[in-house]
Design a protein around this motif. Structure first.
Motif, PDB file in Angstrom:
ATOM      1  N   SER A 233     -58.874 125.399 -35.396  1.00  0.00           N
ATOM      2  CA  SER A 233     -60.176 124.951 -34.901  1.00  0.00           C
ATOM      3  C   SER A 233     -60.342 125.068 -33.393  1.00  0.00           C
ATOM      4  O   SER A 233     -61.471 125.069 -32.893  1.00  0.00           O
ATOM      5  CB  SER A 233     -60.403 123.489 -35.309  1.00  0.00           C
ATOM      6  N   GLY A 234     -59.233 125.123 -32.675  1.00  0.00           N
ATOM      7  CA  GLY A 234     -59.322 125.100 -31.219  1.00  0.00           C
ATOM      8  C   GLY A 234     -59.525 123.702 -30.664  1.00  0.00           C
ATOM      9  O   GLY A 234     -59.793 123.526 -29.479  1.00  0.00           O
ATOM     10  N   VAL A 235     -59.383 122.697 -31.509  1.00  0.00           N
ATOM     11  CA  VAL A 235     -59.473 121.296 -31.098  1.00  0.00           C
ATOM     12  C   VAL A 235     -58.050 120.819 -30.833  1.00  0.00           C
ATOM     13  O   VAL A 235     -57.140 121.115 -31.609  1.00  0.00           O
ATOM     14  CB  VAL A 235     -60.142 120.437 -32.202  1.00  0.00           C
ATOM     15  N   SER A 236     -57.833 120.106 -29.763  1.00  0.00           N
ATOM     16  CA  SER A 236     -56.467 119.691 -29.419  1.00  0.00           C
ATOM     17  C   SER A 236     -55.850 118.856 -30.538  1.00  0.00           C
ATOM     18  O   SER A 236     -56.553 118.145 -31.269  1.00  0.00           O
ATOM     19  CB  SER A 236     -56.454 118.893 -28.116  1.00  0.00           C
ATOM     20  N   TYR A 237     -54.547 118.962 -30.647  1.00  0.00           N
ATOM     21  CA  TYR A 237     -53.802 118.200 -31.647  1.00  0.00           C
ATOM     22  C   TYR A 237     -54.069 116.706 -31.480  1.00  0.00           C
ATOM     23  O   TYR A 237     -54.287 115.984 -32.456  1.00  0.00           O
ATOM     24  CB  TYR A 237     -52.308 118.511 -31.543  1.00  0.00           C
ATOM     25  N   GLY A 238     -54.081 116.244 -30.233  1.00  0.00           N
ATOM     26  CA  GLY A 238     -54.345 114.829 -29.974  1.00  0.00           C
ATOM     27  C   GLY A 238     -55.708 114.392 -30.475  1.00  0.00           C
ATOM     28  O   GLY A 238     -55.861 113.294 -31.012  1.00  0.00           O
ATOM     29  N   SER A 239     -56.704 115.247 -30.325  1.00  0.00           N
ATOM     30  CA  SER A 239     -58.054 114.919 -30.801  1.00  0.00           C
ATOM     31  C   SER A 239     -58.111 114.868 -32.317  1.00  0.00           C
ATOM     32  O   SER A 239     -58.763 113.989 -32.893  1.00  0.00           O
ATOM     33  CB  SER A 239     -59.073 115.931 -30.279  1.00  0.00           C
ATOM     34  N   VAL A 240     -57.422 115.815 -32.972  1.00  0.00           N
ATOM     35  CA  VAL A 240     -57.377 115.808 -34.439  1.00  0.00           C
ATOM     36  C   VAL A 240     -56.700 114.524 -34.923  1.00  0.00           C
ATOM     37  O   VAL A 240     -57.216 113.832 -35.811  1.00  0.00           O
ATOM     38  CB  VAL A 240     -56.641 117.060 -34.985  1.00  0.00           C
ATOM     39  N   LYS A 241     -55.574 114.215 -34.315  1.00  0.00           N
ATOM     40  CA  LYS A 241     -54.815 113.014 -34.708  1.00  0.00           C
ATOM     41  C   LYS A 241     -55.635 111.744 -34.465  1.00  0.00           C
ATOM     42  O   LYS A 241     -55.708 110.868 -35.322  1.00  0.00           O
ATOM     43  CB  LYS A 241     -53.503 112.977 -33.917  1.00  0.00           C
ATOM     44  N   ARG A 242     -56.271 111.670 -33.301  1.00  0.00           N
ATOM     45  CA  ARG A 242     -57.096 110.493 -32.971  1.00  0.00           C
ATOM     46  C   ARG A 242     -58.277 110.370 -33.933  1.00  0.00           C
ATOM     47  O   ARG A 242     -58.596 109.277 -34.400  1.00  0.00           O
ATOM     48  CB  ARG A 242     -57.587 110.583 -31.525  1.00  0.00           C
ATOM     49  N   PHE A 243     -58.914 111.493 -34.246  1.00  0.00           N
ATOM     50  CA  PHE A 243     -60.044 111.462 -35.176  1.00  0.00           C
ATOM     51  C   PHE A 243     -59.626 110.908 -36.521  1.00  0.00           C
ATOM     52  O   PHE A 243     -60.285 110.019 -37.066  1.00  0.00           O
ATOM     53  CB  PHE A 243     -60.624 112.873 -35.341  1.00  0.00           C
ATOM     54  N   GLU A 244     -58.515 111.393 -37.048  1.00  0.00           N
ATOM     55  CA  GLU A 244     -58.089 110.934 -38.365  1.00  0.00           C
ATOM     56  C   GLU A 244     -57.668 109.473 -38.376  1.00  0.00           C
ATOM     57  O   GLU A 244     -57.769 108.812 -39.397  1.00  0.00           O
ATOM     58  CB  GLU A 244     -56.965 111.824 -38.898  1.00  0.00           C
ATOM     59  N   SER A 245     -57.225 108.961 -37.247  1.00  0.00           N
ATOM     60  CA  SER A 245     -56.788 107.561 -37.232  1.00  0.00           C
ATOM     61  C   SER A 245     -57.873 106.585 -36.792  1.00  0.00           C
ATOM     62  O   SER A 245     -57.855 105.423 -37.186  1.00  0.00           O
ATOM     63  CB  SER A 245     -55.540 107.389 -36.352  1.00  0.00           C
ATOM     64  N   THR A 246     -58.839 107.053 -35.988  1.00  0.00           N
ATOM     65  CA  THR A 246     -59.854 106.127 -35.464  1.00  0.00           C
ATOM     66  C   THR A 246     -61.285 106.497 -35.835  1.00  0.00           C
ATOM     67  O   THR A 246     -62.177 105.657 -35.739  1.00  0.00           O
ATOM     68  CB  THR A 246     -59.796 106.060 -33.924  1.00  0.00           C
ATOM     69  N   GLY A 247     -61.502 107.760 -36.190  1.00  0.00           N
ATOM     70  CA  GLY A 247     -62.862 108.226 -36.470  1.00  0.00           C
ATOM     71  C   GLY A 247     -63.595 108.698 -35.234  1.00  0.00           C
ATOM     72  O   GLY A 247     -64.729 109.153 -35.327  1.00  0.00           O
ATOM     73  N   ASN A 248     -62.965 108.620 -34.074  1.00  0.00           N
ATOM     74  CA  ASN A 248     -63.618 109.021 -32.823  1.00  0.00           C
ATOM     75  C   ASN A 248     -63.382 110.495 -32.526  1.00  0.00           C
ATOM     76  O   ASN A 248     -62.237 110.945 -32.481  1.00  0.00           O
ATOM     77  CB  ASN A 248     -63.100 108.177 -31.652  1.00  0.00           C
ATOM     78  N   ILE A 249     -64.488 111.226 -32.308  1.00  0.00           N
ATOM     79  CA  ILE A 249     -64.413 112.653 -32.008  1.00  0.00           C
ATOM     80  C   ILE A 249     -65.766 113.086 -31.465  1.00  0.00           C
ATOM     81  O   ILE A 249     -66.796 112.487 -31.795  1.00  0.00           O
ATOM     82  CB  ILE A 249     -64.029 113.469 -33.264  1.00  0.00           C
ATOM     83  N   SER A 250     -65.760 114.122 -30.651  1.00  0.00           N
ATOM     84  CA  SER A 250     -67.043 114.652 -30.165  1.00  0.00           C
ATOM     85  C   SER A 250     -67.695 115.447 -31.294  1.00  0.00           C
ATOM     86  O   SER A 250     -67.019 115.939 -32.200  1.00  0.00           O
ATOM     87  CB  SER A 250     -66.831 115.552 -28.947  1.00  0.00           C
ATOM     88  N   LEU A 251     -68.993 115.579 -31.208  1.00  0.00           N
ATOM     89  CA  LEU A 251     -69.718 116.350 -32.217  1.00  0.00           C
ATOM     90  C   LEU A 251     -69.256 117.805 -32.203  1.00  0.00           C
ATOM     91  O   LEU A 251     -69.081 118.420 -33.254  1.00  0.00           O
ATOM     92  CB  LEU A 251     -71.227 116.259 -31.989  1.00  0.00           C
ATOM     93  N   LEU A 252     -69.024 118.361 -31.015  1.00  0.00           N
ATOM     94  CA  LEU A 252     -68.564 119.743 -30.916  1.00  0.00           C
ATOM     95  C   LEU A 252     -67.210 119.917 -31.616  1.00  0.00           C
ATOM     96  O   LEU A 252     -67.017 120.861 -32.380  1.00  0.00           O
ATOM     97  CB  LEU A 252     -68.464 120.180 -29.449  1.00  0.00           C
ATOM     98  N   SER A 253     -66.286 118.988 -31.389  1.00  0.00           N
ATOM     99  CA  SER A 253     -64.971 119.078 -32.033  1.00  0.00           C
ATOM    100  C   SER A 253     -65.084 118.905 -33.542  1.00  0.00           C
ATOM    101  O   SER A 253     -64.402 119.604 -34.296  1.00  0.00           O
ATOM    102  CB  SER A 253     -64.011 118.034 -31.445  1.00  0.00           C
ATOM    103  N   LEU A 254     -65.940 118.008 -33.993  1.00  0.00           N
ATOM    104  CA  LEU A 254     -66.144 117.836 -35.431  1.00  0.00           C
ATOM    105  C   LEU A 254     -66.693 119.116 -36.042  1.00  0.00           C
ATOM    106  O   LEU A 254     -66.256 119.535 -37.119  1.00  0.00           O
ATOM    107  CB  LEU A 254     -67.086 116.665 -35.702  1.00  0.00           C
ATOM    108  N   THR A 255     -67.619 119.760 -35.352  1.00  0.00           N
ATOM    109  CA  THR A 255     -68.177 121.010 -35.845  1.00  0.00           C
ATOM    110  C   THR A 255     -67.104 122.085 -35.920  1.00  0.00           C
ATOM    111  O   THR A 255     -67.022 122.830 -36.906  1.00  0.00           O
ATOM    112  CB  THR A 255     -69.347 121.465 -34.941  1.00  0.00           C
TER     113      THR A 255
END
Length: 92
Positions: free
Chosen positions: A38-60
């Motif tokens: 996806s080109g989304v950082s590993y930390g962002s993927v991990k944080r999203f799955e654990s907290t639900g927080n992510i930018s709309l661009l990264s989610l897309t």
């Protein structure tokens, strides 16, 4: 009439993250691999799955990587009218 909302925004995001995680696991894709795809950082993927927080661009980007782009495209496409005033306002 406004509908009752039983979930907070945070709960809705966390439930979305859980659904994405289930899809990722069902497809046997690691968080690291999803990050690469996806080109989304590993930390962002991990944080999203654990907290639900992510930018709309990264989610897309994640949705595209998981072949779920159509789900993003279809958001808010068939929203029912809440009143006759909405119908009138849209045609103006």
């Amino acid at each position: 009439m406004e509908g009752l909302l039983w979930e907070t925004a945070e709960e809705m995001n966390l439930n979305l993250a859980r659904r994405v995680r289930r899809i990722r696991k069902r497809r046997k894709i690691s968080q690291e691999r999803l990050s690469e795809m996806s080109g989304v950082s590993y930390g962002s993927v991990k944080r999203f799955e654990s907290t639900g927080n992510i930018s709309l661009l990264s989610l897309t980007k994640i949705a595209i990587a998981l072949d779920l782009a159509e789900e993003i495209r279809n958001m808010f496409t068939e929203v029912p009218y809440l009143s006759i005033e909405e119908v009138i306002n849209e045609s103006q």
